[in-house]
Design an enzyme around this catalytic site. Structure first.
Site, PDB file in Angstrom:
ATOM      1  N   ARG A  80      16.098  -0.068 146.441  1.00 52.24           N
ATOM      2  CA  ARG A  80      16.574  -0.769 147.636  1.00 52.24           C
ATOM      3  C   ARG A  80      18.017  -0.435 147.969  1.00 52.24           C
ATOM      4  O   ARG A  80      18.387  -0.376 149.140  1.00 52.24           O
ATOM      5  CB  ARG A  80      16.376  -2.285 147.467  1.00 52.24           C
ATOM      6  CG  ARG A  80      16.566  -3.049 148.770  1.00 52.24           C
ATOM      7  CD  ARG A  80      16.140  -4.495 148.635  1.00 52.24           C
ATOM      8  NE  ARG A  80      16.967  -5.216 147.691  1.00 52.24           N
ATOM      9  CZ  ARG A  80      16.735  -6.464 147.281  1.00 52.24           C
ATOM     10  NH1 ARG A  80      15.675  -7.125 147.751  1.00 52.24           N
ATOM     11  NH2 ARG A  80      17.526  -7.066 146.424  1.00 52.24           N
ATOM     12  N   LYS A 182      20.459  -4.518 152.658  1.00 54.94           N
ATOM     13  CA  LYS A 182      21.336  -5.494 152.014  1.00 54.94           C
ATOM     14  C   LYS A 182      22.781  -5.050 152.199  1.00 54.94           C
ATOM     15  O   LYS A 182      23.343  -4.368 151.334  1.00 54.94           O
ATOM     16  CB  LYS A 182      20.958  -5.603 150.534  1.00 54.94           C
ATOM     17  CG  LYS A 182      21.211  -6.988 149.960  1.00 54.94           C
ATOM     18  CD  LYS A 182      20.491  -7.173 148.646  1.00 54.94           C
ATOM     19  CE  LYS A 182      20.781  -8.522 148.053  1.00 54.94           C
ATOM     20  NZ  LYS A 182      20.070  -9.623 148.715  1.00 54.94           N
ATOM     21  N   GLU A 218      13.832 -15.542 158.344  1.00 56.42           N
ATOM     22  CA  GLU A 218      14.537 -15.681 157.067  1.00 56.42           C
ATOM     23  C   GLU A 218      15.055 -17.110 156.934  1.00 56.42           C
ATOM     24  O   GLU A 218      15.328 -17.787 157.928  1.00 56.42           O
ATOM     25  CB  GLU A 218      15.736 -14.723 157.002  1.00 56.42           C
ATOM     26  CG  GLU A 218      15.363 -13.276 156.798  1.00 56.42           C
ATOM     27  CD  GLU A 218      15.602 -12.789 155.359  1.00 56.42           C
ATOM     28  OE1 GLU A 218      15.654 -13.607 154.421  1.00 56.42           O
ATOM     29  OE2 GLU A 218      15.726 -11.568 155.194  1.00 56.42           O
TER      30      GLU A 218
HETATM   31  C1  LIG Z   1      18.951 -10.359 148.723  1.00 54.91           C
HETATM   32  C2  LIG Z   1      18.319 -11.054 149.869  1.00 54.91           C
HETATM   33  C3  LIG Z   1      17.079 -11.714 149.757  1.00 54.91           C
HETATM   34  C4  LIG Z   1      16.361 -11.894 148.441  1.00 54.91           C
HETATM   35  O1  LIG Z   1      15.981 -10.694 147.842  1.00 54.91           O
HETATM   36  P1  LIG Z   1      15.607 -10.680 146.288  1.00 54.91           P
HETATM   37  O2  LIG Z   1      15.339  -9.245 146.003  1.00 54.91           O
HETATM   38  O3  LIG Z   1      14.398 -11.509 146.134  1.00 54.91           O
HETATM   39  O4  LIG Z   1      16.774 -11.232 145.567  1.00 54.91           O
HETATM   40  C5  LIG Z   1      16.539 -12.276 150.903  1.00 54.91           C
HETATM   41  N1  LIG Z   1      17.165 -12.219 152.092  1.00 54.91           N
HETATM   42  C6  LIG Z   1      18.355 -11.603 152.241  1.00 54.91           C
HETATM   43  C7  LIG Z   1      19.001 -11.562 153.566  1.00 54.91           C
HETATM   44  C8  LIG Z   1      18.972 -10.997 151.132  1.00 54.91           C
HETATM   45  O5  LIG Z   1      20.142 -10.392 151.281  1.00 54.91           O
END
Ligand SMILES: *Cc1c(COP(=O)(O)O)cnc(C)c1O
Length: 339
Positions: A80, A182, A218
């Site tokens: 990722r 991210k 979200e």
């Molecule tokens: C990191 C994140 C998540 C959760 O991802 P995980 O891999 O389950 O920790 C969900 N939404 C956003 C916007 C994120 O940045």
């Protein structure tokens, strides 16, 4: 032994002894070092500071009952960070280098992995930032990759509890923007909506799909899921949702271990009544049960404002059992750290 009160840990910065640092220049990453220095020394021209050219990851190391240390699906974080990097023209980070750095940081700070049974974990934060002397709007010529860690407490002290959320008028991402990666910019943009939600005594806000504002996307910085009255697990599908590793793990466990139908699909605001339970999921809380959602004048309660639903509870127990080594993990989900 280190002097930490494990049961008083929250989620705040603690300087642990060692972190990993690697530099990219002239087309390649250097070998990387472990350092005690927790300060980054970067040029004032760094594109990360001016134009947000940076991406990050978040994952945890778990102490098991026999004292060993587990990483959970670290390969997925390695993949990722490169999906995020590609969108922001950040150079490729070899997956084995990423995983090796994470392992080195856990091993070097192994005394800071909280004891089994405390509910605490060692939180790891890998970041890549564009640095160097530049000022024009262009990809950086140099990059820093660092991984640091700190012990954190369980998200819910005294057990999982449902909380309430409010539907936001703001968008966190554009339909073809950076919602699926991210990157810090998404978080900067979520600070005001999140603060306004908290001022109204909600846990956070829920973002709708930016194109039509009719579907849940979200929940703060976590993914959404709902359990339907006919026992299906549904989580939104959209190109502007961050692909949560927790979410994909729950999809798998709902199907393979709980025997449910588990799908990614649309979660329309007009169809909230189909859900008997709902929650937010991500590495930080694993699952944060949603009591109710405020949508303008209406307040919609799912299972209960005070009690956690049975399917949510089973999913939580299954996933945390795997992470802490109490329940057999699907193949490839656990990586042991040796020190
Ligand atoms: C990191 C994140 C998540 C959760 O991802 P995980 O891999 O389950 O920790 C969900 N939404 C956003 C916007 C994120 O940045």
């Amino acid at each position: 032994m280190v002097d930490i009160k494990w049961d008083e840990l929250g989620f705040s910065y603690i300087k642990t002894p060692l972190r990993y640092l690697s530099y990219w220049k002239d087309g390649s990453w250097d070998d990387g070092i472990m350092t005690e220095d927790n300060q980054l020394h970067i040029s004032e021209g760094s594109p990360a500071i001016h134009y947000g050219q940076q991406c990050f990851e978040g994952l945890k190391a778990y102490r098991t009952n026999d004292g060993t240390i587990n990483l959970f699906r670290v390969e997925e974080n390695a993949k990722r960070i490169n999906q995020s990097g590609r969108r922001l023209m950040i150079p490729h980070m070899p997956e084995d280098k990423f995983i090796d750095a994470v392992k080195k940081v856990v091993a070097a700070n192994h005394e800071y992995v909280p004891p089994y049974g405390s509910g605490g974990t060692l939180y790891l934060r890998p970041i890549i930032i564009g640095v160097g002397d530049s000022i024009g709007v262009a990809p950086a010529q140099e990059y820093i990759f660092t991984v640091f860690c700190m012990p954190v407490g369980p998200y819910f002290k005294g057990g999982m509890k449902p909380t309430n959320f409010v539907i936001s008028d703001y968008d966190r991402a554009a339909p073809a923007g950076t919602g699926a990666v991210k990157v810090g910019g998404n978080y900067a943009a979520s600070l005001l909506p999140g603060t306004e939600a908290k001022e109204r005594l909600f846990s956070d806000c829920i973002y709708l799909d930016p194109a039509t504002h009719t579907k849940i996307e979200e929940v703060g910085a976590a993914n959404f899921f709902g359990i339907t009255k006919d026992n299906r697990f549904i989580t939104p599908i959209s190109p502007s949702i961050l692909p949560s590793i927790t979410k994909y793990s729950l999809l798998y466990l709902a199907k393979e271990r709980l025997g449910m139908e588990a799908i990614e699909g649309d979660c329309y605001l007009t169809e909230l009544d189909q859900f008997s339970e709902a929650g937010a999921c991500g590495t930080a809380a694993v699952i944060s049960p949603i009591g109710g959602i405020q949508l303008e004048e209406d307040f919609h309660v799912f299972y209960s404002e005070i009690e956690v639903g049975p399917v949510t509870k089973r999913l939580y127990d299954e996933l945390t059992g795997i992470q802490f080594g109490d329940i057999e993990a699907p193949k490839g989900w656990i990586t042991k750290v040796e020190w």
